[in-house]
Motif scaffolding. Sequence first.
Motif, mmCIF file in Angstrom:
data_model
loop_
_atom_site.group_PDB
_atom_site.id
_atom_site.type_symbol
_atom_site.label_atom_id
_atom_site.label_comp_id
_atom_site.label_asym_id
_atom_site.label_seq_id
_atom_site.Cartn_x
_atom_site.Cartn_y
_atom_site.Cartn_z
ATOM 1 N N GLY A 130 39.341 33.372 43.603
ATOM 2 C CA GLY A 130 38.446 32.740 42.650
ATOM 3 C C GLY A 130 38.121 33.592 41.430
ATOM 4 N N ASP A 131 38.628 34.815 41.386
ATOM 5 C CA ASP A 131 38.361 35.733 40.276
ATOM 6 C C ASP A 131 39.690 36.042 39.589
ATOM 7 O OD1 ASP A 131 37.606 37.790 38.543
ATOM 8 O OD2 ASP A 131 36.419 38.838 40.054
ATOM 9 N N ARG A 132 39.769 35.843 38.293
ATOM 10 C CA ARG A 132 41.024 36.070 37.575
ATOM 11 C C ARG A 132 41.251 37.541 37.245
ATOM 12 N NH1 ARG A 132 41.402 31.742 32.872
ATOM 13 N NH2 ARG A 132 43.106 33.167 32.407
ATOM 14 N N THR A 133 40.261 38.360 37.476
ATOM 15 C CA THR A 133 40.353 39.783 37.161
ATOM 16 C C THR A 133 41.194 40.506 38.212
ATOM 17 O OG1 THR A 133 38.146 39.681 36.197
ATOM 18 C CG2 THR A 133 38.994 41.869 36.739
ATOM 19 N N THR A 134 42.015 41.441 37.742
ATOM 20 C CA THR A 134 42.754 42.319 38.654
ATOM 21 C C THR A 134 41.923 43.578 38.863
ATOM 22 O OG1 THR A 134 44.893 41.508 37.885
ATOM 23 C CG2 THR A 134 44.877 43.649 38.974
ATOM 24 N N TYR A 135 41.794 43.957 40.107
ATOM 25 C CA TYR A 135 41.063 45.176 40.448
ATOM 26 C C TYR A 135 42.053 46.198 40.981
ATOM 27 C CZ TYR A 135 36.951 42.263 39.961
ATOM 28 O OH TYR A 135 35.996 41.432 39.457
ATOM 29 N N TYR A 136 41.652 47.448 40.966
ATOM 30 C CA TYR A 136 42.504 48.530 41.438
ATOM 31 C C TYR A 136 41.766 49.325 42.501
ATOM 32 C CZ TYR A 136 45.247 47.332 37.384
ATOM 33 O OH TYR A 136 45.992 46.650 36.476
ATOM 34 N N ARG A 137 42.549 49.799 43.451
ATOM 35 C CA ARG A 137 41.992 50.550 44.575
ATOM 36 C C ARG A 137 42.975 51.661 44.920
ATOM 37 N NH1 ARG A 137 39.000 48.508 49.490
ATOM 38 N NH2 ARG A 137 39.266 50.191 50.980
ATOM 39 N N ILE A 138 42.460 52.825 45.277
ATOM 40 C CA ILE A 138 43.337 53.907 45.720
ATOM 41 C C ILE A 138 43.846 53.546 47.115
ATOM 42 C CG2 ILE A 138 41.544 55.378 46.760
ATOM 43 C CD1 ILE A 138 43.123 57.762 45.401
ATOM 44 N N GLU A 139 45.104 53.788 47.364
ATOM 45 C CA GLU A 139 45.667 53.497 48.694
ATOM 46 C C GLU A 139 45.034 54.414 49.731
ATOM 47 O OE1 GLU A 139 47.477 51.160 49.739
ATOM 48 O OE2 GLU A 139 48.716 50.442 48.104
ATOM 49 N N ARG A 178 47.016 47.069 43.235
ATOM 50 C CA ARG A 178 46.265 45.979 42.610
ATOM 51 C C ARG A 178 45.635 45.133 43.717
ATOM 52 N NH1 ARG A 178 50.964 46.595 39.764
ATOM 53 N NH2 ARG A 178 50.709 46.890 37.532
ATOM 54 N N VAL A 179 44.425 44.672 43.450
ATOM 55 C CA VAL A 179 43.702 43.844 44.415
ATOM 56 C C VAL A 179 43.220 42.597 43.684
ATOM 57 C CG1 VAL A 179 41.709 43.736 45.956
ATOM 58 C CG2 VAL A 179 42.932 45.900 45.675
ATOM 59 N N ARG A 180 43.419 41.458 44.292
ATOM 60 C CA ARG A 180 42.934 40.188 43.743
ATOM 61 C C ARG A 180 41.802 39.680 44.628
ATOM 62 N NH1 ARG A 180 44.302 38.812 38.745
ATOM 63 N NH2 ARG A 180 46.325 37.875 38.570
ATOM 64 N N VAL A 181 40.807 39.124 43.989
ATOM 65 C CA VAL A 181 39.686 38.519 44.701
ATOM 66 C C VAL A 181 39.812 37.008 44.515
ATOM 67 C CG1 VAL A 181 37.170 38.306 44.789
ATOM 68 C CG2 VAL A 181 38.221 40.533 44.305
ATOM 69 N N LEU A 190 37.849 48.644 41.369
ATOM 70 C CA LEU A 190 37.310 48.516 40.019
ATOM 71 C C LEU A 190 38.328 47.821 39.138
ATOM 72 C CD1 LEU A 190 35.804 52.085 39.414
ATOM 73 C CD2 LEU A 190 34.539 50.000 39.936
ATOM 74 N N SER A 191 37.843 47.080 38.148
ATOM 75 C CA SER A 191 38.739 46.460 37.181
ATOM 76 C C SER A 191 39.182 47.512 36.169
ATOM 77 C CB SER A 191 38.024 45.323 36.451
ATOM 78 O OG SER A 191 37.028 45.855 35.585
ATOM 79 N N ALA A 192 40.244 47.199 35.441
ATOM 80 C CA ALA A 192 40.710 48.114 34.402
ATOM 81 C C ALA A 192 39.610 48.353 33.375
ATOM 82 C CB ALA A 192 41.971 47.563 33.740
ATOM 83 N N GLY A 193 38.878 47.308 33.038
ATOM 84 C CA GLY A 193 37.779 47.448 32.087
ATOM 85 C C GLY A 193 36.695 48.384 32.588
#
Length: 151
Positions: free
Chosen positions: A82-91, A77-80, A46-49
Amino acid sequence: MAGQGNQDEVLRWVERVAAFCVEEWGLPPITGRILGLLMICDPPELSAGQIAETIHASRASLTSNMRFLAAIGLVRRVRVPGDRTTYYRIEDDAWHKVIQRKLDSLGAFGDIADEGMKLAGGSGPRAERIHAAQQSLTWLRDIAARNPPNT
């Protein structure tokens, strides 16, 4: 949070995780909410937003808590492409890390208990109380050593 069933039930569960984190680990409620949400969300990133909107948190508070969770290795942090948004994921091994840190801290207390035994003279009521703590810590470490996680 499509595909997650009833959102109200999901949010109640996230609040239960937050309450556990507050009561058991002394973490701020928002930190527990982030962990709970990242455990149950679909997709797993999910993104921070998205996180802020779902748990009703300010972006500033969320940012500092995300930094903390990333620094201690529970969230990444996870990057996709082509997408400038930073996403987060639980390890995937987040809970193993939490438990290992607890075990490590218990080991550190073992050193303190050894010193206390010397101060207490090795026998008597003071030494017995310290020895009881040592036995409990040794028991827990032995259980953990005999049963490593399947990672």
